[in-house]
Design a protein around this motif. Structure first.
Motif, PDB file in Angstrom:
ATOM      1  N   TYR A   1       2.083   1.769  -3.447  1.00  0.00           N
ATOM      2  CA  TYR A   1       0.978   2.196  -4.309  1.00  0.00           C
ATOM      3  C   TYR A   1       0.630   3.662  -4.055  1.00  0.00           C
ATOM      4  N   TYR A   2       0.533   4.030  -2.775  1.00  0.00           N
ATOM      5  CA  TYR A   2       0.216   5.414  -2.420  1.00  0.00           C
ATOM      6  C   TYR A   2       1.291   6.362  -2.942  1.00  0.00           C
ATOM      7  N   TYR A   3       2.561   6.007  -2.721  1.00  0.00           N
ATOM      8  CA  TYR A   3       3.669   6.834  -3.207  1.00  0.00           C
ATOM      9  C   TYR A   3       3.572   7.015  -4.719  1.00  0.00           C
TER      10      TYR A   3
ATOM     11  N   PHE B   1       0.825  -1.196   0.000  1.00  0.00           N
ATOM     12  CA  PHE B   1       0.000   0.000   0.000  1.00  0.00           C
ATOM     13  C   PHE B   1       0.862   1.249   0.000  1.00  0.00           C
TER      14      PHE B   1
ATOM     15  N   TRP C   1       0.793  14.312  -0.942  1.00  0.00           N
ATOM     16  CA  TRP C   1       1.888  13.429  -0.528  1.00  0.00           C
ATOM     17  C   TRP C   1       2.280  13.603   0.940  1.00  0.00           C
TER      18      TRP C   1
ATOM     19  N   GLN D   1       1.188  12.687   3.762  1.00  0.00           N
ATOM     20  CA  GLN D   1       1.171  11.508   4.635  1.00  0.00           C
ATOM     21  C   GLN D   1       2.510  10.777   4.579  1.00  0.00           C
TER      22      GLN D   1
ATOM     23  N   ILE E   1      -6.798   8.943   2.368  1.00  0.00           N
ATOM     24  CA  ILE E   1      -5.577   9.459   2.993  1.00  0.00           C
ATOM     25  C   ILE E   1      -5.308  10.891   2.537  1.00  0.00           C
ATOM     26  N   THR E   2      -5.521  11.177   1.279  1.00  0.00           N
ATOM     27  CA  THR E   2      -5.172  12.490   0.747  1.00  0.00           C
ATOM     28  C   THR E   2      -6.197  13.575   1.045  1.00  0.00           C
TER      29      THR E   2
ATOM     30  N   ARG F   1      -8.968   6.075  -5.240  1.00  0.00           N
ATOM     31  CA  ARG F   1      -8.369   4.931  -4.560  1.00  0.00           C
ATOM     32  C   ARG F   1      -7.534   5.342  -3.346  1.00  0.00           C
ATOM     33  N   VAL F   2      -7.042   6.560  -3.327  1.00  0.00           N
ATOM     34  CA  VAL F   2      -6.198   6.993  -2.203  1.00  0.00           C
ATOM     35  C   VAL F   2      -6.778   8.202  -1.475  1.00  0.00           C
TER      36      VAL F   2
END
Length: 131
Positions: A7-9, A4, A46, A48, A36-37, A32-33
């Protein structure tokens, strides 16, 4: 969890590459992210990653005495406190330059809390040896 993180990065830093690789729209990728964002301002999805990096740095700083054989001496405490101070200072400077929160008061509060953390690290590290 590592998958994850990668993927997030890739989603927030290398967005065009991810869009081509998955053949999806930008909106779909961000969906999808977004859990968090969504906390961060639009210019800093970015952030996080910066928080996770700070947490890893502080865990390493706290683990220094154990990495050096478990001996808690003034030297190991000073090294540990020094690394923690560097991590917190770098976090504060990044916070000031990125202003990742959508509201100004949130950014000021984060800088204040990082400053308080920096003020607490040195006295607490020097008093630990006397306990």
């Amino acid at each position: 969890e590592i998958c994850f993180l990668v993927y997030y990065y890739m989603a927030v830093v290398h967005t065009p590459r991810m869009l081509r690789a998955h053949g999806i729209t930008y909106q779909r990728l961000m969906r999808r992210v977004d859990y968090i964002t969504d906390r961060w301002a639009m210019h800093a999805p970015w952030w996080q990653l910066a928080i996770w990096l700070r947490q890893v740095g502080l865990v390493v700083a706290v683990s220094i005495p154990e990495m050096l054989g478990g001996e808690v001496s003034d030297t190991t405490l000073c090294i540990s406190a020094g690394i923690a101070e560097v991590v917190l200072l770098a976090s504060m400077l990044m916070q000031l330059s990125a202003t990742p929160y959508p509201y100004a008061f949130q950014n000021r509060l984060e800088v204040f809390l990082l400053g308080c953390s920096m003020l607490v690290v040195v006295p607490s590290s020097s008093s630990m040896n006397s306990v």
